[in-house]
Design a protein around this motif. Sequence first.
Motif, PDB file in Angstrom:
ATOM      1  N   LEU A 224       0.859  -1.190   0.000  1.00  0.00           N
ATOM      2  CA  LEU A 224       0.000   0.000   0.000  1.00  0.00           C
ATOM      3  C   LEU A 224       0.894   1.239   0.000  1.00  0.00           C
ATOM      4  N   HIS A 225       0.835   2.010  -1.079  1.00  0.00           N
ATOM      5  CA  HIS A 225       1.706   3.188  -1.198  1.00  0.00           C
ATOM      6  C   HIS A 225       1.161   4.378  -0.415  1.00  0.00           C
ATOM      7  N   ILE A 226      -0.102   4.338  -0.071  1.00  0.00           N
ATOM      8  CA  ILE A 226      -0.719   5.490   0.613  1.00  0.00           C
ATOM      9  C   ILE A 226      -0.914   5.142   2.096  1.00  0.00           C
TER      10      ILE A 226
ATOM     11  N   ASP B  85       5.195  19.152  -6.104  1.00  0.00           N
ATOM     12  CA  ASP B  85       4.126  18.223  -5.715  1.00  0.00           C
ATOM     13  C   ASP B  85       3.224  17.932  -6.905  1.00  0.00           C
ATOM     14  N   ARG B  86       2.508  16.827  -6.814  1.00  0.00           N
ATOM     15  CA  ARG B  86       1.329  16.691  -7.655  1.00  0.00           C
ATOM     16  C   ARG B  86       0.291  17.603  -7.034  1.00  0.00           C
ATOM     17  N   LEU B  87      -0.526  18.232  -7.872  1.00  0.00           N
ATOM     18  CA  LEU B  87      -1.541  19.132  -7.314  1.00  0.00           C
ATOM     19  C   LEU B  87      -2.657  18.276  -6.703  1.00  0.00           C
TER      20      LEU B  87
ATOM     21  N   THR C 242       4.399  19.906 -14.970  1.00  0.00           N
ATOM     22  CA  THR C 242       5.374  18.895 -14.542  1.00  0.00           C
ATOM     23  C   THR C 242       6.744  19.338 -15.020  1.00  0.00           C
ATOM     24  N   VAL C 243       7.727  19.272 -14.159  1.00  0.00           N
ATOM     25  CA  VAL C 243       9.085  19.640 -14.557  1.00  0.00           C
ATOM     26  C   VAL C 243       9.792  18.379 -15.045  1.00  0.00           C
ATOM     27  N   ALA C 244      10.587  18.515 -16.105  1.00  0.00           N
ATOM     28  CA  ALA C 244      11.317  17.336 -16.600  1.00  0.00           C
ATOM     29  C   ALA C 244      12.183  16.781 -15.474  1.00  0.00           C
TER      30      ALA C 244
ATOM     31  N   ARG D 271      -1.244  14.637   4.776  1.00  0.00           N
ATOM     32  CA  ARG D 271      -1.062  13.185   4.934  1.00  0.00           C
ATOM     33  C   ARG D 271      -0.333  12.692   3.700  1.00  0.00           C
ATOM     34  N   ASP D 272       0.590  11.804   3.861  1.00  0.00           N
ATOM     35  CA  ASP D 272       1.284  11.221   2.716  1.00  0.00           C
ATOM     36  C   ASP D 272       1.784   9.851   3.116  1.00  0.00           C
ATOM     37  N   GLY D 273       1.653   8.878   2.210  1.00  0.00           N
ATOM     38  CA  GLY D 273       2.145   7.537   2.509  1.00  0.00           C
ATOM     39  C   GLY D 273       3.614   7.616   2.903  1.00  0.00           C
ATOM     40  N   MET D 274       4.438   8.148   1.971  1.00  0.00           N
ATOM     41  CA  MET D 274       5.859   8.340   2.246  1.00  0.00           C
ATOM     42  C   MET D 274       6.233   9.784   1.931  1.00  0.00           C
ATOM     43  N   ASN D 275       6.274  10.128   0.687  1.00  0.00           N
ATOM     44  CA  ASN D 275       6.702  11.359   0.035  1.00  0.00           C
ATOM     45  C   ASN D 275       8.154  11.253  -0.408  1.00  0.00           C
ATOM     46  N   LEU D 276       8.295  11.033  -1.700  1.00  0.00           N
ATOM     47  CA  LEU D 276       9.624  10.826  -2.271  1.00  0.00           C
ATOM     48  C   LEU D 276      10.338  12.136  -2.560  1.00  0.00           C
ATOM     49  N   VAL D 277       9.567  13.231  -2.674  1.00  0.00           N
ATOM     50  CA  VAL D 277      10.200  14.526  -2.932  1.00  0.00           C
ATOM     51  C   VAL D 277      11.153  14.870  -1.782  1.00  0.00           C
TER      52      VAL D 277
ATOM     53  N   LYS E 195      12.946  12.905  -0.048  1.00  0.00           N
ATOM     54  CA  LYS E 195      14.192  12.142  -0.196  1.00  0.00           C
ATOM     55  C   LYS E 195      15.005  12.662  -1.392  1.00  0.00           C
ATOM     56  N   GLU E 196      14.289  13.047  -2.454  1.00  0.00           N
ATOM     57  CA  GLU E 196      14.997  13.605  -3.617  1.00  0.00           C
ATOM     58  C   GLU E 196      15.688  14.917  -3.244  1.00  0.00           C
ATOM     59  N   PHE E 197      15.012  15.725  -2.432  1.00  0.00           N
ATOM     60  CA  PHE E 197      15.596  17.008  -2.031  1.00  0.00           C
ATOM     61  C   PHE E 197      16.921  16.773  -1.288  1.00  0.00           C
TER      62      PHE E 197
HETATM   63  P1  ADQ Z   1       2.727  10.527  -4.981  1.00  0.00           P
HETATM   64  O1  ADQ Z   1       1.547  11.013  -4.228  1.00  0.00           O
HETATM   65  O2  ADQ Z   1       2.699  10.772  -6.433  1.00  0.00           O
HETATM   66  O3  ADQ Z   1       3.027   8.978  -4.715  1.00  0.00           O
HETATM   67  P2  ADQ Z   1       5.531  11.329  -4.118  1.00  0.00           P
HETATM   68  O4  ADQ Z   1       6.032  10.301  -3.200  1.00  0.00           O
HETATM   69  O5  ADQ Z   1       5.885  12.687  -3.678  1.00  0.00           O
HETATM   70  O6  ADQ Z   1       3.971  11.345  -4.300  1.00  0.00           O
HETATM   71  O7  ADQ Z   1       6.165  11.043  -5.536  1.00  0.00           O
HETATM   72  C1  ADQ Z   1       6.015  11.929  -6.539  1.00  0.00           C
HETATM   73  C2  ADQ Z   1       7.068  11.734  -7.628  1.00  0.00           C
HETATM   74  O8  ADQ Z   1       6.668  12.529  -8.722  1.00  0.00           O
HETATM   75  C3  ADQ Z   1       8.438  12.207  -7.195  1.00  0.00           C
HETATM   76  O9  ADQ Z   1       9.415  11.415  -7.789  1.00  0.00           O
HETATM   77  C4  ADQ Z   1       8.492  13.638  -7.737  1.00  0.00           C
HETATM   78  O10 ADQ Z   1       9.779  14.074  -8.120  1.00  0.00           O
HETATM   79  C5  ADQ Z   1       7.604  13.578  -8.943  1.00  0.00           C
HETATM   80  N1  ADQ Z   1       6.880  14.854  -9.083  1.00  0.00           N
HETATM   81  C6  ADQ Z   1       5.913  15.345  -8.290  1.00  0.00           C
HETATM   82  N2  ADQ Z   1       5.506  16.552  -8.715  1.00  0.00           N
HETATM   83  C7  ADQ Z   1       6.238  16.834  -9.795  1.00  0.00           C
HETATM   84  C8  ADQ Z   1       6.297  17.948 -10.682  1.00  0.00           C
HETATM   85  N3  ADQ Z   1       5.516  19.010 -10.537  1.00  0.00           N
HETATM   86  N4  ADQ Z   1       7.185  17.898 -11.690  1.00  0.00           N
HETATM   87  C9  ADQ Z   1       7.994  16.820 -11.829  1.00  0.00           C
HETATM   88  N5  ADQ Z   1       7.984  15.755 -11.041  1.00  0.00           N
HETATM   89  C10 ADQ Z   1       7.124  15.756 -10.037  1.00  0.00           C
HETATM   90  C11 ADQ Z   1       2.456   7.919  -3.953  1.00  0.00           C
HETATM   91  C12 ADQ Z   1       2.148   8.224  -2.478  1.00  0.00           C
HETATM   92  C13 ADQ Z   1       3.409   8.706  -1.767  1.00  0.00           C
HETATM   93  C14 ADQ Z   1       4.512   7.662  -1.928  1.00  0.00           C
HETATM   94  C15 ADQ Z   1       4.690   7.261  -3.377  1.00  0.00           C
HETATM   95  C16 ADQ Z   1       5.639   6.076  -3.524  1.00  0.00           C
HETATM   96  O11 ADQ Z   1       1.118   9.193  -2.371  1.00  0.00           O
HETATM   97  O12 ADQ Z   1       3.155   8.943  -0.389  1.00  0.00           O
HETATM   98  O13 ADQ Z   1       5.737   8.201  -1.449  1.00  0.00           O
HETATM   99  O14 ADQ Z   1       3.450   6.874  -3.956  1.00  0.00           O
HETATM  100  O15 ADQ Z   1       5.243   5.005  -2.735  1.00  0.00           O
END
Ligand code: ADQ
Length: 471
Positions: free
Chosen positions: A159-161, A268-270, A345-347, A367-373, A375-377
């Motif tokens: 479960l990703h969320i 973020d995703r909006l 969306t940014v490349a 609320r977020d399951g994990m948030n990969l942004v 970790k990327e930061f």
């Molecule tokens: P998401 O809700 O999509 O994923 P997230 O973990 O932040 O959230 O991952 C988003 C990915 O999309 C990141 O790699 C990010 O760089 C990229 N991204 C987001 N907005 C972007 C933008 N404007 N332009 C370019 N790239 C963008 C779901 C869950 C999270 C969980 C992940 C993985 O909601 O909580 O961390 O799955 O399990």
Amino acid sequence: MSRLVIVSNRIADPRKPAAGGLAVALGDSMKKTGALWFGWSGKIVEEADGGTPGEGKVHIEQAGNVTLATVDLCRKDHDAYYLGYANGVLWPVFHYRLDLGNYEPGFAEGYRRVNELFARKLLPLLKPDDQIWVHDYHLIPLAANLRAMGCRNRIGFFLHIPMPPPLITAAIPQQDWLLRTLFAYDLLGFQSDADLTNFSHYVQSEAHAEALPDGRYRAYNRTVQAGAFPIGIDVDEFTRLGESKESMQMFRRLREEYSRRQLLIGVDRLDYSKGLPQRIRAFRELLVRYPENQNSATLIQIASPSREDVDAYANIRHELENLCGSINGDFGGLEWMPIRYIHRTVARKRLPGLYRASRVGLVTPLRDGMNLVAKEFIAAQDPEDPGVLVLSRFAGAAEQLKEALLVNPYDVERTAQIIQQALRMPLDERRKRHEALLRRIKEQDVHWWCKTFLETLENLEQSQPAGDADY
Ligand code: ADQ
């Protein structure tokens, strides 16, 4: 070694560099054993062409030693399963937003139909010793459907969320059925210990499950193993991406353009779960409380379009545009605009440069399951002069990333204070925090995640017979 079968709503071609996310994460494991990846093709066929509802075509394509199998959906199924039950009910409820759920009666039926369709189309492609790994809230009942058709393979689910507390989960229409279907899996993976605890309380209170030693639960005549497997990023791949021409250009351009200012970044995703209006309000508060930031701090907020045909998403977009507009109107001038809001969306290649040029990363979901942004930061920073991560305590990532500055995003005033602390943090402290954070995301990167989940699945006792199950 058994073959890996991945099932997720959408699939990505692992040969394509932009595949990202799951494709990168699973790439190694898929290449090692050969793999099958099964999901929706992304195509919607109208009922008249596609025959009876739910009977779309299966497309098979070979990508190296990975077989990609996808199925089309008819409009009615897509709307009820994807827009309806998955994103109109499960997504909001699992993010604690009962108020945003759209509980139309027909949705659950469409969700059941599509899961049954997936199982029916997948079954003939399976080999007896395949290990199956199902991903996310779109496909919770898939294992139960497969079991009902006689499938005896080992099946894991991730479960990703977030997993909410029992009384919130209990609000999902047909939750009792959904809950039962979880017991058709052999292994259930969650992002965090908090999610695992919520699951444990839920199955014990709602299904009267018996909690056995070592994270196993017994109900409906089956035993399931559950655990927390926090997902990571591919730190090495992201570091390499940071060295690409595009990323370096982005970094240099921003550093030049903002040489006299400090940048804050949000990517973020909006989505209403990401806490964007609260973040923008906290930024306004920062400008009011600490006016030295006026003419000096700029927030770049990138919000990629997402699920725009779900109503709640159109509302959040308008709210955000209004907020950014009013702050720029109230505080901005010819020389300086406080917020650059970009609805795009940014490349991926540019992302590391964008993160690295920023003094503060704002990752403040409600609320977020994990948030990969988050970790990327961290991965993108210069260890000698790193930026500071401001992270919501309600992101799954907060369990691991303790050296970030943790905030309660609902508390706009306090968040503004903490952003100020981040902007003023001395170099020595920034380095120490970053070093610890970087170590953590390297230790538990995406390869660790994948390996740990699959080894746990592989080492479970043989899958139990499905015949006597009671879900
Ligand atoms: P998401 O809700 O999509 O994923 P997230 O973990 O932040 O959230 O991952 C988003 C990915 O999309 C990141 O790699 C990010 O760089 C990229 N991204 C987001 N907005 C972007 C933008 N404007 N332009 C370019 N790239 C963008 C779901 C869950 C999270 C969980 C992940 C993985 O909601 O909580 O961390 O799955 O399990």
